[in-house]
Write an enzyme that holds these catalytic residues in place. Structure first.
Site, mmCIF file in Angstrom:
data_model
loop_
_atom_site.group_PDB
_atom_site.id
_atom_site.type_symbol
_atom_site.label_atom_id
_atom_site.label_comp_id
_atom_site.label_asym_id
_atom_site.label_seq_id
_atom_site.Cartn_x
_atom_site.Cartn_y
_atom_site.Cartn_z
ATOM 1 N N ARG A 1 2.995 8.805 15.796
ATOM 2 C CA ARG A 1 4.047 7.796 15.886
ATOM 3 C C ARG A 1 5.353 8.373 15.331
ATOM 4 O O ARG A 1 5.378 8.887 14.227
ATOM 5 C CB ARG A 1 3.627 6.530 15.115
ATOM 6 C CG ARG A 1 2.524 5.778 15.834
ATOM 7 C CD ARG A 1 2.088 4.546 15.084
ATOM 8 N NE ARG A 1 1.228 4.860 13.950
ATOM 9 C CZ ARG A 1 0.610 3.915 13.213
ATOM 10 N NH1 ARG A 1 0.765 2.654 13.489
ATOM 11 N NH2 ARG A 1 -0.173 4.261 12.204
ATOM 12 N N LYS B 1 10.480 2.966 10.358
ATOM 13 C CA LYS B 1 10.552 1.504 10.497
ATOM 14 C C LYS B 1 10.973 0.840 9.181
ATOM 15 O O LYS B 1 11.695 -0.149 9.195
ATOM 16 C CB LYS B 1 9.226 0.951 11.017
ATOM 17 C CG LYS B 1 8.227 0.525 9.982
ATOM 18 C CD LYS B 1 7.051 -0.177 10.618
ATOM 19 C CE LYS B 1 5.848 -0.169 9.694
ATOM 20 N NZ LYS B 1 6.049 -0.775 8.378
ATOM 21 N N CYS C 1 5.819 4.778 9.093
ATOM 22 C CA CYS C 1 6.402 4.041 7.963
ATOM 23 C C CYS C 1 7.882 4.304 7.702
ATOM 24 O O CYS C 1 8.680 3.377 7.742
ATOM 25 C CB CYS C 1 5.586 4.320 6.705
ATOM 26 S SG CYS C 1 3.948 3.589 6.809
ATOM 27 N N GLU D 1 0.842 -1.199 0.000
ATOM 28 C CA GLU D 1 0.000 0.000 0.000
ATOM 29 C C GLU D 1 0.875 1.245 0.000
ATOM 30 O O GLU D 1 1.838 1.329 0.747
ATOM 31 C CB GLU D 1 -0.902 -0.020 1.250
ATOM 32 C CG GLU D 1 -1.848 1.141 1.339
ATOM 33 C CD GLU D 1 -2.623 1.347 0.037
ATOM 34 O OE1 GLU D 1 -3.323 0.419 -0.393
ATOM 35 O OE2 GLU D 1 -2.520 2.428 -0.560
ATOM 36 N N PHE D 2 0.491 2.223 -0.838
ATOM 37 C CA PHE D 2 1.298 3.446 -0.951
ATOM 38 C C PHE D 2 0.554 4.686 -0.468
ATOM 39 O O PHE D 2 1.010 5.805 -0.686
ATOM 40 C CB PHE D 2 1.734 3.652 -2.411
ATOM 41 C CG PHE D 2 2.603 2.546 -2.929
ATOM 42 C CD1 PHE D 2 3.964 2.551 -2.668
ATOM 43 C CD2 PHE D 2 2.067 1.491 -3.643
ATOM 44 C CE1 PHE D 2 4.780 1.522 -3.134
ATOM 45 C CE2 PHE D 2 2.867 0.461 -4.110
ATOM 46 C CZ PHE D 2 4.229 0.472 -3.855
ATOM 47 N N ASN E 1 9.841 3.854 -0.018
ATOM 48 C CA ASN E 1 10.012 4.592 1.237
ATOM 49 C C ASN E 1 11.477 4.932 1.504
ATOM 50 O O ASN E 1 11.781 5.993 2.057
ATOM 51 C CB ASN E 1 9.403 3.807 2.405
ATOM 52 C CG ASN E 1 7.903 4.040 2.489
ATOM 53 O OD1 ASN E 1 7.351 4.820 1.707
ATOM 54 N ND2 ASN E 1 7.234 3.382 3.412
ATOM 55 N N GLY F 1 8.941 11.469 10.336
ATOM 56 C CA GLY F 1 8.410 10.637 11.416
ATOM 57 C C GLY F 1 7.351 9.729 10.842
ATOM 58 O O GLY F 1 7.392 9.366 9.670
HETATM 59 P P1 NAD Z 1 -2.140 0.231 12.538
HETATM 60 O O1 NAD Z 1 -1.294 -0.042 13.710
HETATM 61 O O2 NAD Z 1 -2.845 1.541 12.401
HETATM 62 O O3 NAD Z 1 -3.262 -0.913 12.405
HETATM 63 C C1 NAD Z 1 -3.016 -2.279 12.557
HETATM 64 C C2 NAD Z 1 -4.305 -2.909 13.073
HETATM 65 O O4 NAD Z 1 -4.149 -4.327 13.081
HETATM 66 C C3 NAD Z 1 -4.664 -2.499 14.502
HETATM 67 O O5 NAD Z 1 -5.993 -2.015 14.545
HETATM 68 C C4 NAD Z 1 -4.517 -3.819 15.295
HETATM 69 O O6 NAD Z 1 -5.436 -3.912 16.374
HETATM 70 C C5 NAD Z 1 -4.809 -4.842 14.216
HETATM 71 N N1 NAD Z 1 -4.302 -6.185 14.523
HETATM 72 C C6 NAD Z 1 -3.110 -6.534 15.056
HETATM 73 N N2 NAD Z 1 -3.044 -7.871 15.186
HETATM 74 C C7 NAD Z 1 -4.199 -8.376 14.705
HETATM 75 C C8 NAD Z 1 -4.721 -9.684 14.563
HETATM 76 N N3 NAD Z 1 -4.000 -10.753 14.948
HETATM 77 N N4 NAD Z 1 -5.955 -9.828 14.040
HETATM 78 C C9 NAD Z 1 -6.676 -8.769 13.657
HETATM 79 N N5 NAD Z 1 -6.240 -7.497 13.767
HETATM 80 C C10 NAD Z 1 -5.012 -7.302 14.289
HETATM 81 O O7 NAD Z 1 -1.213 -0.037 11.276
HETATM 82 P P2 NAD Z 1 -1.274 0.685 9.841
HETATM 83 O O8 NAD Z 1 -0.672 2.029 9.929
HETATM 84 O O9 NAD Z 1 -2.624 0.499 9.266
HETATM 85 O O10 NAD Z 1 -0.234 -0.225 9.040
HETATM 86 C C11 NAD Z 1 -0.541 -1.562 8.643
HETATM 87 C C12 NAD Z 1 0.518 -2.024 7.666
HETATM 88 O O11 NAD Z 1 0.466 -1.219 6.486
HETATM 89 C C13 NAD Z 1 1.940 -1.887 8.190
HETATM 90 O O12 NAD Z 1 2.717 -2.953 7.699
HETATM 91 C C14 NAD Z 1 2.415 -0.584 7.600
HETATM 92 O O13 NAD Z 1 3.809 -0.533 7.432
HETATM 93 C C15 NAD Z 1 1.713 -0.594 6.262
HETATM 94 N N6 NAD Z 1 1.485 0.742 5.700
HETATM 95 C C16 NAD Z 1 1.076 1.777 6.489
HETATM 96 C C17 NAD Z 1 0.834 3.024 5.931
HETATM 97 C C18 NAD Z 1 0.411 4.196 6.778
HETATM 98 O O14 NAD Z 1 0.472 5.328 6.280
HETATM 99 N N7 NAD Z 1 -0.004 4.013 8.002
HETATM 100 C C19 NAD Z 1 0.991 3.207 4.546
HETATM 101 C C20 NAD Z 1 1.362 2.125 3.760
HETATM 102 C C21 NAD Z 1 1.611 0.896 4.344
#
Ligand code: NAD
Length: 437
Positions: free
Chosen positions: A329, A264, A261, A149-150, A209, A258
């Site tokens: 974060r 990490k 993403c 996801e971007f 990233n 910060g």
């Molecule tokens: P987040 O922490 O906001 O959400 C993760 C969710 O997963 C939480 O609600 C948590 O309760 C849930 N979860 C954890 N374990 C679980 C399980 N066993 N069963 C069901 N639900 C569970 O994370 P995010 O920011 O949405 O990021 C998710 C992924 O996407 C990461 O790998 C991140 O690197 C990637 N990503 C994030 C972004 C961003 O801008 N936030 C953009 C692109 C990619």
């Protein structure tokens, strides 16, 4: 199509909601019961422009459901997304516990062919591990696809609805065709769906990233040099950005990157490289520069006021790591506020959306203000940490009257130094010489 999205955070919630908006039947699953209860009532746990309206509409039209029952969600779906967090482990590598646990749970719930889509950001090889875990737990046929996801927080709905590109990694034609069908409504403006191997798709996310983080650290280093040689980094930015090979995006210097993403993902690439016997020297420098940049604001404060900050009062505008989100974060504001508090100073903070997050992190160690001007009353200086639009054209006269000293440390270059001098402020910014009236 019947879709479930497991992990209802920034990515899962936006993806699930947008898939529902394009007409699919979607179940968003999470282990966080409180979050699911809130969402069922149409309350959105995060701030993301446009998201609440879409959730409410799709809930009402019954295309979108929220559940803690992964088993039921998987049984009802053809396509199952894994969108759980992959935070950095102690050694910097991505922590894949949640991803692997969800993979195992999907396998045990399967009742027929499924496309299992990894949307979380994961190191190369993770899709293969997911495949092995699932294969060891089910006799049903399945395919594993990587679909990084971007989206950008703060513009997540817009990015998801109109992506620059959709990357799909996989080797099964059937799974890729299903994914193309699912994404069809979002790429009608000719933006491409790019298909590739699973490993390449996994790497593409980290590469994107890494490049963006590198660009930020390079601009920050150039800014620090500009300050010393009396060049204006904002002019330099315009000068280099107009070269089409470079482009204007992502050239703003500041107080360091910060968010959940960049920090990490940079760590994870360094770690993956180390596992392969490679020293990724450039990304190590990107990370070190960023850590240093986060402290430059405090260095400027102590250069101005001296090391002894005990009893002083600082106003901070902006807590979120960037505007239009409440996400704090790894936000530079956290590093700066921590340093000010440790030095014995008092902090009065304002943020249009992140005060709740601020409270969660700093509790009553910080004073919180709903109105930006209220944070200024009696403060020795103002620090600007996030470039919210509402900070761009404030009432400077009112600010000067409220502040004890008319001093601004602007980590986002929101104002023109010459104007600030004329308005009677001592003004520090990034990559430009400070000015005094
Ligand atoms: P987040 O922490 O906001 O959400 C993760 C969710 O997963 C939480 O609600 C948590 O309760 C849930 N979860 C954890 N374990 C679980 C399980 N066993 N069963 C069901 N639900 C569970 O994370 P995010 O920011 O949405 O990021 C998710 C992924 O996407 C990461 O790998 C991140 O690197 C990637 N990503 C994030 C972004 C961003 O801008 N936030 C953009 C692109 C990619």
């Amino acid at each position: 199509m019947k879709v479930c999205v497991i992990g209802t955070g920034y990515v899962g919630l936006v993806a699930g909601t947008c898939f529902a908006e394009s007409g699919n039947d979607v179940v968003c699953v999470d282990i966080d019961e409180a979050k699911i209860v809130m969402l069922r009532e149409g309350q959105v746990p995060i701030y993301e422009p446009g998201l609440e309206e879409l959730i409410k509409r799709n809930l009402a039209e019954k295309r979108l459901r929220f559940s803690t029952d992964l088993n039921d969600a998987v049984k009802q779906s053809l396509i199952c997304f894994i969108a759980v967090g992959t935070p950095p482990g102690e050694d910097g590598s991505a922590d894949l516990h949640a991803v692997m646990r969800v993979a195992a749970e999907i396998a045990e719930a399967m009742n027929g062919y499924k496309v299992i889509v990894n949307k979380s950001t994961v190191p190369v090889g993770t899709a293969d591990r997911v495949r092995q875990v699932v294969a060891s737990r089910t006799q049903h046929p399945f395919d594993v696809v990587s679909n990084p996801e971007f989206l950008k927080e703060g513009a997540a709905v817009e990015d998801f609805m109109k992506p620059d590109r959709v990357v799909i990694g996989g080797s099964s034609e059937k799974a890729i065709e299903l994914m193309k069908e699912l994404y069809g409504p979002f790429v009608r403006n000719e933006h491409p769906i790019i298909t590739m191997s699973v490993a390449s798709a996994e790497m593409t996310k980290y590469a994107a990233n890494a490049m963006l983080a590198a660009r930020i650290s390079l601009m920050n280093e150039l800014a620090n040099l500009c300050e010393r040689v009396d060049a204006d980094v904002m002019d330099v930015r315009r000068g280099v950005g107009s070269d089409r090979r470079i482009g204007h995006h992502f050239l703003f210097p500041g107080v360091g990157y910060g968010g959940s993403c960049f920090p990490k993902d940079v760590k994870a690439v360094i770690r993956t490289a180390a596992e392969q016997g490679l020293d990724f020297a450039m990304l190590k420098a990107v990370e070190a520069v960023n850590e240093r940049q986060k402290r430059t604001m405090v260095d400027k404060v102590t250069q101005h006021f001296g090391e002894y900050l005990r009893g002083m009062r600082f106003a901070v505008w902006g807590l979120a790591f960037k505007p239009r989100t409440d996400d704090m974060r790894e936000a530079p504001a956290v590093t700066v506020i921590d340093a000010l508090l440790r030095a014995g100073a008092e902090v009065h903070a304002h943020d249009p959306e992140a005060l709740g997050e601020g409270r969660r992190i700093f509790a009553d160690r910080v004073h919180y203000h709903r109105v930006n001007y209220d944070a200024l009353a009696g403060a020795d200086a103002l620090l600007i940490m996030t470039e919210w639009n509402e900070f761009r054209r404030p009432d400077f006269e009112r600010m000067r009257q409220l502040l004890k000293h008319p001093v601004i440390f602007d980590g986002r270059n929101l104002y023109e130094p010459v104007e600030m001098r004329q308005l009677g402020f001592t003004y520090y910014s990034v990559g430009r010489r400070p000015v005094t009236p």
